[in-house]
Motif scaffolding. Structure first.
Motif, mmCIF file in Angstrom:
data_model
loop_
_atom_site.group_PDB
_atom_site.id
_atom_site.type_symbol
_atom_site.label_atom_id
_atom_site.label_comp_id
_atom_site.label_asym_id
_atom_site.label_seq_id
_atom_site.Cartn_x
_atom_site.Cartn_y
_atom_site.Cartn_z
ATOM 1 N N SER A 53 76.014 3.150 22.535
ATOM 2 C CA SER A 53 76.267 2.379 23.744
ATOM 3 C C SER A 53 75.620 1.007 23.620
ATOM 4 O O SER A 53 75.019 0.674 22.580
ATOM 5 N N ARG A 54 75.742 0.225 24.676
ATOM 6 C CA ARG A 54 75.066 -1.074 24.765
ATOM 7 C C ARG A 54 74.312 -1.136 26.087
ATOM 8 O O ARG A 54 74.818 -0.684 27.123
ATOM 9 N N TYR A 69 75.109 -3.232 37.920
ATOM 10 C CA TYR A 69 75.578 -4.570 37.543
ATOM 11 C C TYR A 69 75.697 -4.711 36.027
ATOM 12 O O TYR A 69 76.460 -5.538 35.521
ATOM 13 N N ASN A 70 74.933 -3.915 35.265
ATOM 14 C CA ASN A 70 74.925 -4.044 33.804
ATOM 15 C C ASN A 70 75.586 -2.843 33.127
ATOM 16 O O ASN A 70 75.158 -2.406 32.067
ATOM 17 N N LEU A 71 76.640 -2.338 33.734
ATOM 18 C CA LEU A 71 77.339 -1.165 33.222
ATOM 19 C C LEU A 71 78.031 -1.473 31.892
ATOM 20 O O LEU A 71 78.654 -2.517 31.726
ATOM 21 N N ASN A 72 77.918 -0.536 30.934
ATOM 22 C CA ASN A 72 78.580 -0.666 29.638
ATOM 23 C C ASN A 72 79.196 0.670 29.230
ATOM 24 O O ASN A 72 78.865 1.717 29.779
ATOM 25 N N PHE A 73 80.071 0.616 28.236
ATOM 26 C CA PHE A 73 80.759 1.811 27.757
ATOM 27 C C PHE A 73 79.853 2.626 26.838
ATOM 28 O O PHE A 73 79.077 2.068 26.047
ATOM 29 N N MET A 74 79.921 3.952 26.950
ATOM 30 C CA MET A 74 79.191 4.881 26.093
ATOM 31 C C MET A 74 80.157 5.908 25.523
ATOM 32 O O MET A 74 81.079 6.337 26.208
ATOM 33 N N TRP A 75 79.956 6.294 24.259
ATOM 34 C CA TRP A 75 80.726 7.394 23.699
ATOM 35 C C TRP A 75 79.854 8.132 22.686
ATOM 36 O O TRP A 75 78.858 7.596 22.199
ATOM 37 N N GLY A 76 80.234 9.376 22.390
ATOM 38 C CA GLY A 76 79.435 10.139 21.453
ATOM 39 C C GLY A 76 80.119 11.425 21.030
ATOM 40 O O GLY A 76 81.213 11.765 21.496
ATOM 41 N N VAL A 77 79.480 12.139 20.120
ATOM 42 C CA VAL A 77 79.952 13.442 19.655
ATOM 43 C C VAL A 77 78.937 14.495 20.092
ATOM 44 O O VAL A 77 77.733 14.232 20.172
ATOM 45 N N VAL A 78 79.432 15.703 20.358
ATOM 46 C CA VAL A 78 78.620 16.750 20.979
ATOM 47 C C VAL A 78 78.817 18.076 20.256
ATOM 48 O O VAL A 78 79.925 18.401 19.831
ATOM 49 N N ALA A 79 77.731 18.837 20.117
ATOM 50 C CA ALA A 79 77.793 20.232 19.665
ATOM 51 C C ALA A 79 77.010 21.067 20.674
ATOM 52 O O ALA A 79 75.843 20.800 20.946
ATOM 53 N N ARG A 80 77.674 22.059 21.257
ATOM 54 C CA ARG A 80 77.058 22.880 22.306
ATOM 55 C C ARG A 80 77.085 24.356 21.868
ATOM 56 O O ARG A 80 78.123 24.867 21.475
ATOM 57 N N TYR A 81 75.915 24.999 21.944
ATOM 58 C CA TYR A 81 75.820 26.417 21.587
ATOM 59 C C TYR A 81 75.453 27.216 22.825
ATOM 60 O O TYR A 81 74.403 27.007 23.439
ATOM 61 N N ASN A 82 76.318 28.142 23.213
ATOM 62 C CA ASN A 82 76.134 28.960 24.409
ATOM 63 C C ASN A 82 75.409 30.260 24.046
ATOM 64 O O ASN A 82 76.025 31.196 23.541
ATOM 65 N N PHE A 83 74.115 30.302 24.276
ATOM 66 C CA PHE A 83 73.364 31.517 23.981
ATOM 67 C C PHE A 83 73.846 32.690 24.840
ATOM 68 O O PHE A 83 73.953 33.827 24.380
ATOM 69 N N LYS A 91 71.595 3.474 19.671
ATOM 70 C CA LYS A 91 72.036 4.701 18.999
ATOM 71 C C LYS A 91 71.054 5.807 19.363
ATOM 72 O O LYS A 91 69.851 5.643 19.168
ATOM 73 N N GLU A 92 71.569 6.937 19.859
ATOM 74 C CA GLU A 92 70.703 8.009 20.328
ATOM 75 C C GLU A 92 71.101 9.363 19.743
ATOM 76 O O GLU A 92 72.267 9.737 19.755
ATOM 77 N N PHE A 93 70.105 10.103 19.245
ATOM 78 C CA PHE A 93 70.236 11.521 18.922
ATOM 79 C C PHE A 93 69.482 12.303 19.988
ATOM 80 O O PHE A 93 68.343 11.961 20.323
ATOM 81 N N SER A 94 70.082 13.358 20.510
ATOM 82 C CA SER A 94 69.389 14.132 21.541
ATOM 83 C C SER A 94 69.654 15.622 21.368
ATOM 84 O O SER A 94 70.681 16.031 20.825
ATOM 85 N N ALA A 95 68.704 16.410 21.847
ATOM 86 C CA ALA A 95 68.841 17.863 21.920
ATOM 87 C C ALA A 95 68.311 18.285 23.280
ATOM 88 O O ALA A 95 67.143 18.021 23.601
ATOM 89 N N VAL A 96 69.171 18.887 24.108
ATOM 90 C CA VAL A 96 68.766 19.280 25.458
ATOM 91 C C VAL A 96 69.135 20.744 25.703
ATOM 92 O O VAL A 96 70.057 21.283 25.094
ATOM 93 N N VAL A 97 68.392 21.354 26.609
ATOM 94 C CA VAL A 97 68.696 22.714 27.059
ATOM 95 C C VAL A 97 69.364 22.626 28.424
ATOM 96 O O VAL A 97 68.846 21.955 29.331
ATOM 97 N N GLU A 98 70.516 23.257 28.564
ATOM 98 C CA GLU A 98 71.228 23.289 29.836
ATOM 99 C C GLU A 98 71.026 24.653 30.502
ATOM 100 O O GLU A 98 71.045 25.688 29.825
ATOM 101 N N PHE A 99 70.860 24.628 31.815
ATOM 102 C CA PHE A 99 70.806 25.873 32.586
ATOM 103 C C PHE A 99 71.935 25.868 33.599
ATOM 104 O O PHE A 99 72.003 24.997 34.473
ATOM 105 N N ASN A 100 72.850 26.831 33.473
ATOM 106 C CA ASN A 100 73.963 26.973 34.408
ATOM 107 C C ASN A 100 73.514 27.758 35.635
ATOM 108 O O ASN A 100 72.947 28.849 35.501
ATOM 109 N N PHE A 101 73.764 27.223 36.818
ATOM 110 C CA PHE A 101 73.387 27.924 38.041
ATOM 111 C C PHE A 101 74.286 29.133 38.311
ATOM 112 O O PHE A 101 73.915 30.029 39.058
ATOM 113 N N LEU A 102 75.464 29.127 37.688
ATOM 114 C CA LEU A 102 76.388 30.266 37.782
ATOM 115 C C LEU A 102 76.755 30.701 36.372
ATOM 116 O O LEU A 102 76.711 29.899 35.441
#
Length: 293
Positions: free
Chosen positions: A90-91, A63-77, A112-123
């Motif tokens: 976002s709001r 019910y409280n959906l709002n728009f989000m946008w951002g910039v991304v940097a991804r490093y594939n080890f 305003k959010e800064f984040s750093a996450v690790v992704e694991f690809n199943f394939l």
């Protein structure tokens, strides 16, 4: 502390780009939606002092959906492990009126959010590969964010509707003797979720993603603990502060009503959450380099 963490994330991104193998680095943008999960929800009942609810279930109420946008940097080890850093805007908002809750509180905040996450690809996955072009993945990491809850209210002194910041008015007695100190507008969160990425061309990747944020604050919505006596609030935060702390009296037939001292205003046992979901489009940085060579 929070500003140091944000500075560290920015510095980390600069070092990452400076030292990266460019064929493993992708940059791009994210677009989608956000929603808030906290003390304003269908299950809150101030008469049940110890009631807890599953806020995770509220994540699916948009019910409280709002728009989000951002910039991304991804490093594939490698084809399975990826480091993803991002800055998002976002709001978030919530309103008791949606649930016909007589508490009658509401808020909105730009986040305003800064984040750093690790992704694991199943394939195995590689942008530009025809053999490894699709991969579902999961991710987890750390985020720092800034929020500033506000609300719209008719000022009891001027009788003019205003948009006001809630934190300075100490709506739950913050700063008073025997109460907590005012809360910080900076906090941390643990982002986690899942998604699926697709290689569209030699250089372009698209990912569809849904991520939850488990935060370490209960004040994104400026609601957490108990009501303070109305007249104490007037003495502490003034007429406007007392008005935004207890808004039940604005409802028809409730004129002059104020909630009892120490009655639950929120559920301090559960911290607030928020969600980001949408599409991320990235391009290999090597292409940008070649274009300018």
């Amino acid at each position: 502390m929070m500003k140091k963490i944000i500075s560290f994330v920015l510095l980390f991104n600069i070092c990452l780009i400076a030292n990266a193998q460019l064929d493993k680095l992708e940059i791009g943008m994210a677009f989608g939606g956000s929603n808030y999960v906290g003390d304003i929800n269908s299950a809150f009942n101030s008469n049940e002092e110890n009631k807890q609810w599953n806020q995770f279930e509220s994540s699916f109420d948009f019910y409280n959906l709002n728009f989000m946008w951002g910039v991304v940097a991804r490093y594939n080890f490698n084809p399975r492990w990826v480091l993803n850093t991002s800055f998002s805007l976002s709001r978030l908002e919530g309103n008791d009126a949606y649930f016909n809750n007589p508490r009658n509180l509401s808020f909105y905040t730009d986040l305003k959010e800064f984040s750093a996450v690790v992704e694991f690809n199943f394939l195995d996955y590689q942008t530009g590969s025809k053999k490894h072009r699709i991969a579902p993945y999961i991710f987890v990491g750390l985020a720092g964010f800034h929020f500033n809850p506000k609300t719209d209210i008719i000022n009891p002194i001027t009788q003019i509707e205003e948009s006001i910041e809630l934190q300075p008015y100490n709506t739950e007695g913050q700063g008073m003797p025997g109460y907590d100190k005012p809360y910080s507008k900076y906090s941390l969160a643990i982002p986690f979720g899942l998604g699926c990425k697709f290689s569209l061309s030699n250089y372009i990747s698209v990912a569809v993603q849904w991520g939850f944020r488990k935060t370490f604050t209960d004040y994104i919505d400026d609601i957490s603990t108990k009501y303070v006596d109305h007249y104490e609030m007037v003495n502490w935060s003034g007429e406007l502060g007392a008005a935004v702390a207890d808004r039940t009296n604005e409802l028809p037939g409730r004129d002059g009503f104020y909630n009892e001292h120490n009655l639950s205003r929120g559920n301090e046992k559960n911290k607030d959450w928020y969600n980001f979901f949408g599409i991320t489009i990235t391009t290999k940085l090597i292409m940008v380099t070649l274009m300018h060579s």
